[in-house]
Scaffold this active site. Sequence first.
Site, PDB file in Angstrom:
ATOM      1  N   SER A 168     -21.779 -25.469   1.082  1.00 22.93           N
ATOM      2  CA  SER A 168     -22.709 -25.345  -0.048  1.00 22.93           C
ATOM      3  C   SER A 168     -22.813 -23.886  -0.472  1.00 22.93           C
ATOM      4  CB  SER A 168     -24.096 -25.832   0.348  1.00 22.93           C
ATOM      5  OG  SER A 168     -24.022 -27.182   0.721  1.00 22.93           O
ATOM      6  N   GLU A 172     -26.207 -19.347  -0.929  1.00 21.29           N
ATOM      7  CA  GLU A 172     -26.400 -19.536   0.514  1.00 21.29           C
ATOM      8  C   GLU A 172     -25.569 -18.571   1.359  1.00 21.29           C
ATOM      9  OE1 GLU A 172     -26.682 -23.688   2.091  1.00 21.29           O
ATOM     10  OE2 GLU A 172     -25.266 -22.931   3.568  1.00 21.29           O
ATOM     11  N   ARG A 190     -33.033 -22.543   5.540  1.00 20.64           N
ATOM     12  CA  ARG A 190     -31.793 -21.752   5.409  1.00 20.64           C
ATOM     13  C   ARG A 190     -32.079 -20.249   5.407  1.00 20.64           C
ATOM     14  NH1 ARG A 190     -31.025 -25.579   6.539  1.00 20.64           N
ATOM     15  NH2 ARG A 190     -29.852 -27.249   5.583  1.00 20.64           N
TER      16      ARG A 190
HETATM   17  C1  FAD Z   1     -17.188 -26.901   4.942  1.00 21.53           C
HETATM   18  C2  FAD Z   1     -18.472 -26.172   5.302  1.00 21.53           C
HETATM   19  C3  FAD Z   1     -19.622 -26.904   5.557  1.00 21.53           C
HETATM   20  C4  FAD Z   1     -20.818 -26.259   5.910  1.00 21.53           C
HETATM   21  N1  FAD Z   1     -21.934 -27.010   6.155  1.00 21.53           N
HETATM   22  C5  FAD Z   1     -23.085 -26.408   6.514  1.00 21.53           C
HETATM   23  C6  FAD Z   1     -24.254 -27.182   6.765  1.00 21.53           C
HETATM   24  O1  FAD Z   1     -24.251 -28.407   6.720  1.00 21.53           O
HETATM   25  N2  FAD Z   1     -25.395 -26.514   7.104  1.00 21.53           N
HETATM   26  C7  FAD Z   1     -25.435 -25.165   7.205  1.00 21.53           C
HETATM   27  O2  FAD Z   1     -26.512 -24.639   7.513  1.00 21.53           O
HETATM   28  N3  FAD Z   1     -24.341 -24.407   6.968  1.00 21.53           N
HETATM   29  C8  FAD Z   1     -23.171 -24.993   6.632  1.00 21.53           C
HETATM   30  N4  FAD Z   1     -22.053 -24.231   6.369  1.00 21.53           N
HETATM   31  C9  FAD Z   1     -22.138 -22.765   6.441  1.00 21.53           C
HETATM   32  C10 FAD Z   1     -21.668 -22.175   7.787  1.00 21.53           C
HETATM   33  O3  FAD Z   1     -20.794 -23.029   8.459  1.00 21.53           O
HETATM   34  C11 FAD Z   1     -22.837 -21.862   8.716  1.00 21.53           C
HETATM   35  O4  FAD Z   1     -23.751 -21.006   8.062  1.00 21.53           O
HETATM   36  C12 FAD Z   1     -22.368 -21.212  10.019  1.00 21.53           C
HETATM   37  O5  FAD Z   1     -23.465 -21.055  10.894  1.00 21.53           O
HETATM   38  C13 FAD Z   1     -21.701 -19.851   9.802  1.00 21.53           C
HETATM   39  O6  FAD Z   1     -21.116 -19.494  11.039  1.00 21.53           O
HETATM   40  P1  FAD Z   1     -19.945 -18.452  11.150  1.00 21.53           P
HETATM   41  O7  FAD Z   1     -19.723 -18.205  12.601  1.00 21.53           O
HETATM   42  O8  FAD Z   1     -18.776 -18.913  10.367  1.00 21.53           O
HETATM   43  O9  FAD Z   1     -20.627 -17.176  10.474  1.00 21.53           O
HETATM   44  P2  FAD Z   1     -19.921 -16.079   9.540  1.00 21.53           P
HETATM   45  O10 FAD Z   1     -19.572 -16.693   8.238  1.00 21.53           O
HETATM   46  O11 FAD Z   1     -18.855 -15.360  10.264  1.00 21.53           O
HETATM   47  O12 FAD Z   1     -21.126 -15.067   9.304  1.00 21.53           O
HETATM   48  C14 FAD Z   1     -22.231 -15.433   8.500  1.00 21.53           C
HETATM   49  C15 FAD Z   1     -23.306 -14.361   8.667  1.00 21.53           C
HETATM   50  O13 FAD Z   1     -23.756 -14.363  10.014  1.00 21.53           O
HETATM   51  C16 FAD Z   1     -23.563 -13.072  10.607  1.00 21.53           C
HETATM   52  N5  FAD Z   1     -23.165 -13.300  11.996  1.00 21.53           N
HETATM   53  C17 FAD Z   1     -22.191 -14.115  12.462  1.00 21.53           C
HETATM   54  N6  FAD Z   1     -22.170 -14.085  13.803  1.00 21.53           N
HETATM   55  C18 FAD Z   1     -23.143 -13.218  14.192  1.00 21.53           C
HETATM   56  C19 FAD Z   1     -23.622 -12.760  15.453  1.00 21.53           C
HETATM   57  N7  FAD Z   1     -23.101 -13.182  16.609  1.00 21.53           N
HETATM   58  N8  FAD Z   1     -24.643 -11.846  15.451  1.00 21.53           N
HETATM   59  C20 FAD Z   1     -25.187 -11.408  14.310  1.00 21.53           C
HETATM   60  N9  FAD Z   1     -24.783 -11.808  13.085  1.00 21.53           N
HETATM   61  C21 FAD Z   1     -23.780 -12.713  13.043  1.00 21.53           C
HETATM   62  C22 FAD Z   1     -22.484 -12.402   9.793  1.00 21.53           C
HETATM   63  O14 FAD Z   1     -22.604 -10.995   9.880  1.00 21.53           O
HETATM   64  C23 FAD Z   1     -22.802 -12.939   8.409  1.00 21.53           C
HETATM   65  O15 FAD Z   1     -23.875 -12.189   7.877  1.00 21.53           O
HETATM   66  C24 FAD Z   1     -20.846 -24.854   6.000  1.00 21.53           C
HETATM   67  C25 FAD Z   1     -19.674 -24.109   5.757  1.00 21.53           C
HETATM   68  C26 FAD Z   1     -18.494 -24.768   5.406  1.00 21.53           C
HETATM   69  C27 FAD Z   1     -17.246 -23.962   5.161  1.00 21.53           C
END
Ligand code: FAD
Length: 352
Positions: free
Chosen positions: A245, A344, A167
């Site tokens: 999480s 996380e 992670r």
């Molecule tokens: C119900 C639920 C279940 C989940 N299950 C998991 C799981 O099983 N495993 C897991 O690892 N995660 C899980 N997550 C967390 C999350 O979904 C992941 O970390 C996902 O990759 C975040 O993507 P996002 O586009 O929403 O990022 P955001 O929340 O929009 O951003 C997260 C971070 O990434 C950065 N970021 C986003 N896009 C870019 C880009 N293109 N370039 C540079 N930086 C960027 C942002 O600046 C921020 O720092 C879960 C979340 C939820 C709500």
Amino acid sequence: MTTPQPLEHVALAPHCTPGVGGPARFFLEARDELTVHQALAWSKARGVPFRMLGGGSNLVVADAGVDALVVRIAIRGITTRQIGGAIELTAAAGEPWDELVALAVERGWAGLECLSGIPGLVGATPIQNVGAYGQEVSETLTALRALDTVTGHVVTLNNAECGFSYRDSRFKRVEPGRHAILAVTYRLVPGGAPRVRYAELARHLAARGVGTPSLGDVRESVLAIRRSKSMVVDAGDENGRSCGSFFTNAIVSAADADRVARIAGDPALPRWPQPDGRVKLSSAWLIEHAGFARGHREGPVGLSTRHALAIVAHDGARAADVVAFARRLTAAVQARFGVPLTPEPVFWGLDA
Ligand SMILES: Cc1cc2nc3c(=O)[nH]c(=O)nc-3n(C[C@H](O)[C@H](O)[C@H](O)COP(=O)(O)OP(=O)(O)OC[C@H]3O[C@@H](n4cnc5c(N)ncnc54)[C@H](O)[C@@H]3O)c2cc1C
């Protein structure tokens, strides 16, 4: 070519799955790479910090908002090419992650199937090396293209250069915010067998009577398990407003794991030995055994009724409530077991 003008004072809560937090001082949606370049130039010219937003599923924004230009990445596009016996799948950063997994599974390309149902966009998957059910993107990611916001140049980074670990990656803790990820390439195996490493997944498949699972069987089981834990985004779910999480699983020395089992009086403490001799513990188990049951409520926030690792924001919750509750969980686990919990999500304008 006209430079796109950012909007001002745009609420970020509707862009984030917990639905809390204040506005972005400036906000721009980028549907192409040129807009990301122009946005960076705009922010540099004004001395305004630059931040990237994906699906907002791993982010807690302060109630006061962020004094920055927030660029919501919306670049779409998928290309594939065959290299030897493998398929290289390149997706633009704004592609919805689960749609990409569904496509790979449908085409019979192994490598992403256990990552079904994770919310968010492709561009964020390298940030914390997303993983679930025995698979992580670091196992298939071969390269990514990013705009280096320090130099203003587009760079291609290979897997080793991403500094992946559990992670975590170079992008999350070492150089947060430096790289605006534009596209990610994953190497997949056509006709490959699915990864069934995780005991809970194997049990679910067995219970369905699936002997030799296909990629589609694994995707179906992962989605069913995730739904049973409210770990997919579902608007009708009472546990829906969360970051998934809120803490990573704790990794401790073998001696510390024995100590935790002794304190809890539970020799059946769930533990996963790591290659370096340390032991991964279930942070959900630690939270529950520190006195916080699933569904525990403190005002407008609480634990998910289906998973002790998810902090749920209910009506009226603020980011400050979420963070204060997370701190109470951390303090209780530290006091009972002497184990620190690591949050996380990413925090904007807040200390977790
Ligand atoms: C119900 C639920 C279940 C989940 N299950 C998991 C799981 O099983 N495993 C897991 O690892 N995660 C899980 N997550 C967390 C999350 O979904 C992941 O970390 C996902 O990759 C975040 O993507 P996002 O586009 O929403 O990022 P955001 O929340 O929009 O951003 C997260 C971070 O990434 C950065 N970021 C986003 N896009 C870019 C880009 N293109 N370039 C540079 N930086 C960027 C942002 O600046 C921020 O720092 C879960 C979340 C939820 C709500």
